[in-house]
Design an enzyme around this catalytic site. Sequence first.
Site, PDB file in Angstrom:
ATOM      1  N   GLY A  20      40.543  37.840  40.890  1.00 19.56           N
ATOM      2  CA  GLY A  20      39.701  38.698  41.943  1.00 19.56           C
ATOM      3  C   GLY A  20      40.291  39.807  42.015  1.00 19.56           C
ATOM      4  O   GLY A  20      39.632  41.116  42.635  1.00 19.56           O
ATOM      5  N   GLU A  21      41.580  40.244  41.753  1.00 20.49           N
ATOM      6  CA  GLU A  21      42.139  41.544  41.918  1.00 20.49           C
ATOM      7  C   GLU A  21      42.731  42.226  40.729  1.00 20.49           C
ATOM      8  O   GLU A  21      42.542  43.456  40.759  1.00 20.49           O
ATOM      9  CB  GLU A  21      43.422  41.236  42.912  1.00 20.49           C
ATOM     10  CG  GLU A  21      42.703  40.762  44.087  1.00 20.49           C
ATOM     11  CD  GLU A  21      43.678  40.316  45.322  1.00 20.49           C
ATOM     12  OE1 GLU A  21      44.204  39.253  44.921  1.00 20.49           O
ATOM     13  OE2 GLU A  21      44.009  40.956  46.204  1.00 20.49           O
ATOM     14  N   ILE A  51      40.275  30.409  31.604  1.00 21.37           N
ATOM     15  CA  ILE A  51      39.205  31.203  32.308  1.00 21.37           C
ATOM     16  C   ILE A  51      38.239  29.771  32.567  1.00 21.37           C
ATOM     17  O   ILE A  51      37.761  29.298  31.721  1.00 21.37           O
ATOM     18  CB  ILE A  51      38.518  31.985  31.274  1.00 21.37           C
ATOM     19  CG1 ILE A  51      39.701  33.212  30.885  1.00 21.37           C
ATOM     20  CG2 ILE A  51      37.354  32.600  31.958  1.00 21.37           C
ATOM     21  CD1 ILE A  51      40.073  33.726  32.289  1.00 21.37           C
ATOM     22  N   ILE A  67      33.876  34.600  48.708  1.00 25.52           N
ATOM     23  CA  ILE A  67      33.712  35.762  49.022  1.00 25.52           C
ATOM     24  C   ILE A  67      32.892  36.768  48.289  1.00 25.52           C
ATOM     25  O   ILE A  67      32.903  37.755  48.131  1.00 25.52           O
ATOM     26  CB  ILE A  67      34.972  36.825  49.889  1.00 25.52           C
ATOM     27  CG1 ILE A  67      35.979  36.800  48.433  1.00 25.52           C
ATOM     28  CG2 ILE A  67      35.566  35.859  50.729  1.00 25.52           C
ATOM     29  CD1 ILE A  67      37.212  37.596  48.844  1.00 25.52           C
ATOM     30  N   THR A  92      31.464  34.172  35.611  1.00 26.97           N
ATOM     31  CA  THR A  92      31.805  34.679  37.084  1.00 26.97           C
ATOM     32  C   THR A  92      33.085  35.425  36.797  1.00 26.97           C
ATOM     33  O   THR A  92      33.375  36.311  37.696  1.00 26.97           O
ATOM     34  CB  THR A  92      31.896  33.459  38.180  1.00 26.97           C
ATOM     35  OG1 THR A  92      32.898  32.542  37.299  1.00 26.97           O
ATOM     36  CG2 THR A  92      30.621  32.995  38.379  1.00 26.97           C
ATOM     37  N   GLN A 151      33.954  39.348  38.084  1.00 24.65           N
ATOM     38  CA  GLN A 151      34.997  39.858  39.054  1.00 24.65           C
ATOM     39  C   GLN A 151      35.822  40.919  38.213  1.00 24.65           C
ATOM     40  O   GLN A 151      36.217  41.776  39.205  1.00 24.65           O
ATOM     41  CB  GLN A 151      36.154  38.554  39.111  1.00 24.65           C
ATOM     42  CG  GLN A 151      35.733  37.721  39.998  1.00 24.65           C
ATOM     43  CD  GLN A 151      35.751  38.390  41.445  1.00 24.65           C
ATOM     44  OE1 GLN A 151      36.348  38.749  41.828  1.00 24.65           O
ATOM     45  NE2 GLN A 151      34.363  38.222  41.868  1.00 24.65           N
ATOM     46  N   LYS A 184      45.048  31.258  36.523  1.00 30.04           N
ATOM     47  CA  LYS A 184      45.888  32.343  37.154  1.00 30.04           C
ATOM     48  C   LYS A 184      44.928  32.875  38.344  1.00 30.04           C
ATOM     49  O   LYS A 184      45.628  33.450  39.374  1.00 30.04           O
ATOM     50  CB  LYS A 184      46.457  33.297  36.222  1.00 30.04           C
ATOM     51  CG  LYS A 184      47.704  32.874  35.329  1.00 30.04           C
ATOM     52  CD  LYS A 184      48.227  34.175  34.693  1.00 30.04           C
ATOM     53  CE  LYS A 184      49.562  33.665  33.959  1.00 30.04           C
ATOM     54  NZ  LYS A 184      50.008  34.772  33.040  1.00 30.04           N
ATOM     55  N   PRO A 236      33.474  31.933  32.082  1.00 29.01           N
ATOM     56  CA  PRO A 236      33.556  33.232  31.545  1.00 29.01           C
ATOM     57  C   PRO A 236      32.643  34.324  32.316  1.00 29.01           C
ATOM     58  O   PRO A 236      32.684  35.434  32.270  1.00 29.01           O
ATOM     59  CB  PRO A 236      33.168  33.060  30.240  1.00 29.01           C
ATOM     60  CG  PRO A 236      33.563  31.550  29.763  1.00 29.01           C
ATOM     61  CD  PRO A 236      33.355  30.998  30.919  1.00 29.01           C
ATOM     62  N   PHE A 290      36.996  41.999  50.113  1.00 25.78           N
ATOM     63  CA  PHE A 290      37.788  42.715  49.510  1.00 25.78           C
ATOM     64  C   PHE A 290      39.050  42.803  50.425  1.00 25.78           C
ATOM     65  O   PHE A 290      39.866  43.672  49.964  1.00 25.78           O
ATOM     66  CB  PHE A 290      37.418  44.035  49.181  1.00 25.78           C
ATOM     67  CG  PHE A 290      35.901  44.087  48.518  1.00 25.78           C
ATOM     68  CD1 PHE A 290      35.711  43.361  47.284  1.00 25.78           C
ATOM     69  CD2 PHE A 290      35.008  44.667  49.228  1.00 25.78           C
ATOM     70  CE1 PHE A 290      34.528  43.474  46.687  1.00 25.78           C
ATOM     71  CE2 PHE A 290      33.642  44.675  48.646  1.00 25.78           C
ATOM     72  CZ  PHE A 290      33.407  44.065  47.525  1.00 25.78           C
TER      73      PHE A 290
HETATM   74 MO1  MOS Z   1      42.709  40.184  48.904  1.00 20.15          MO
HETATM   75  S1  MOS Z   1      43.180  41.823  49.435  1.00 20.15           S
HETATM   76  O1  MOS Z   1      43.967  39.353  49.303  1.00 20.15           O
HETATM   77  O2  MOS Z   1      41.333  39.656  49.877  1.00 20.15           O
END
Ligand code: MOS
Length: 753
Positions: free
Chosen positions: A712-713, A637, A473, A642, A646, A709, A640, A248
């Site tokens: 993860g965040e 995408i 990760i 994974t 996320q 795009k 779909p 993270f």
């Molecule tokens: Mo993210 S906070 O760039 O692992």
Amino acid sequence: MQVLEHERFVGRATSRVDGVLKVTGQALYAAEYGAPGVLHGVIVSSTVAAGRIRKLDIRQAKALPGVVEIFTHENRAKAAWLDRNWRDDVAPPGHPLRPLYSDRVLYSGQPIALVVAESFEAARDAASMVRAEYDVEPHCTELERKRAEAYDPPEKRSGIPPPPEPRGDAEQAFSEAQYKISRDYRVNPEHHNPMELFATTCVYQSEGKLTIYEKTQGSQNSQGYVCSVFGLKPDNVRVINHYVGGAFGSALRPQQQLFLAVMASLELKRSVRVVLTRSQMFFIGHRPDSYHSVSLAADRDGRLLSITHDAVAETSVFEDYQEALVNWSGMLYRCDNVKLSYALAKLNTATPCDMRAPGAANGVTVLECAMDELSYEVGIDPLKLREVNFTANDESSGKTLTSKALLACYIQGAETIGWRKRKREPRSMREGHELVGLGMATGVWEASLQEAKARARLTAAGRFEVSTAASDIGTGTWTILTQIAADALGVPIEAVTLQIGDSSLPSSPVEGGSWTAASNGSAVAAACEALKRTLFKHAKGMANSPLANASFDQVEFKSGRIARKDDPGGSLALTEVMHAADLPDIVEDGSVGPNAAQAKKFASYTHSAIFAEARVDEELAVVRIPRIVCAVAAGRILNPKTARSQILGGVVMGIGMALHEEALMDHRIGRIMNHNLAEYHVPAHADIEQIDVIFADEQDEKVSPLGVKGLGEIGIVGTAAAVANAIFHATGKRIRDLPITLDKLMRTTGEGR
Ligand code: MOS
């Protein structure tokens, strides 16, 4: 780039290719690698927040059977002297932490000794016997007390844009406006707490030659750090992070255990493993504490007339950690008068570090809570307020966005949660003893393409190997890169051997910023494309080749063969081509990077609309979140399954941010008191009910060669605001201090307006 001809795997819900290895325990993490005679290091941390170590009594600890050495500032090994040698790829400006460098203590939890023993038990036992005496100096861990001293960081952190210059006249517009709010907010610090503890197993190969199994989001970043700090040759240091149990952002920078394990290994000429305890994980960096003042003004239709967002965030006394905290407030909605500011204040804590959507998870949450407050002031539906202020540009830079399917997210998300049934008035919906509320927010995060390289190889036996130094990760990188390669090469997933998580592979940025799928994915596609072109050349040149008259565009790679598109009968098996070429293998490289010319005109972001239902027990103030809908526009995408995973993870973390996660500092001693997972509560299953994830259709040919795009965040951004806004709608109580714990809800008498 037309490399994914068949798309048999990309776009399809595909289970993790590393799933079986993980659930059967075959996937090894940094602390699980064995090495002959490996020694165990346990870190002793400071218990005061500022001062000098007057005396370290290690006699009793040293005498314990099995203890090999105890490293302190008095006998530490030589390491680099200049700050720049300690600065990793993503370090903020300042003086990076040098573990055991001197007697100076800058924060509670700072490493002050490393006990190395033949067994973990002996090391842990001995570590508890190290006695430290300090000359204690004054400290401050309370951001509130330092706000008056907040400063504009003189040196900006690379890759983090400072707030843009003001546009228009926000103050004037605010004073003249009819509908306006001015509010103060706080987002408390949060700690990453990935499942995998920070760990390094440093395998001593020979003089100056190391293989390091490391928990990191960037094997090459860690490798560069080790080489530069210890003066080692890059060829002699190999860092491996095949599997990473979550991070993270906390493993973007090399952490203390890497330095300590390598130092001990080089000094003792033995292999050494160092693992942090869960408690120590609370003292390695965190999402910074921040205070915000936001003023918004609108006309009677809700059109924004003025935006002001001033934030003060904490940093350590030795580094200026920075993130884009207020910038979002200037770019997301159409508004002519905007003024933003961002200042830092120094506290005696570990340097804050990037945590999932750094700057946006906290900054956008504040903006979106303020937007909700404005909607009630104007008397307009909160969703309508967002739609009225929609823009297809980056309002700060004026650049056109390569895509922004946010309106579709609003519509689909609202439909799914049942927004139409929402009654306008707060505290107007209830079921039994629970007050019911619906709230929403917008989310935004950057969609960036970083420089990345990849390699594709075909062996004589017809096996494809694809490699790049990416890290997975937990996001699904192993899987999506394999899908991309398989489609590009026209073979089944099983025919591709992917290699990632190794500093010796083609260069890659750290896994962060949600850029890995776009960057490493496009690099893999480019390498496969190059390999195909080379293979085609060999195929074309073969004696009596059925492809002799074909051009590259006229053939396709399918089922391990190169075939004419117009005559599938005219084809060659790749193994035949390899045989004829008489080569052991064919290897080609591919690379991608940002497009500078395009960046002058266009900007790219990922967007989302989050809708939350909150139920609040009227007597007990217990909050439940029975439902969240997160509608995301993230370009193409790839997988779909994974991808959804996320977003689920991001939303869960957003709920944690809204309701649970809070580091409680005892400011008298400058130490976090709830440094464990029992008292620092991350959402558990009982806290999470239904989460619906929607991916809006978004075609974007400019954002990255694959149209991807990244995901993860974005799932965390805005989620806490949607929850906070739903709680307001349910209760009429506006809590402007996250997390919204029940004591705050009980204390507030209502009418937060
Ligand atoms: Mo993210 S906070 O760039 O692992």
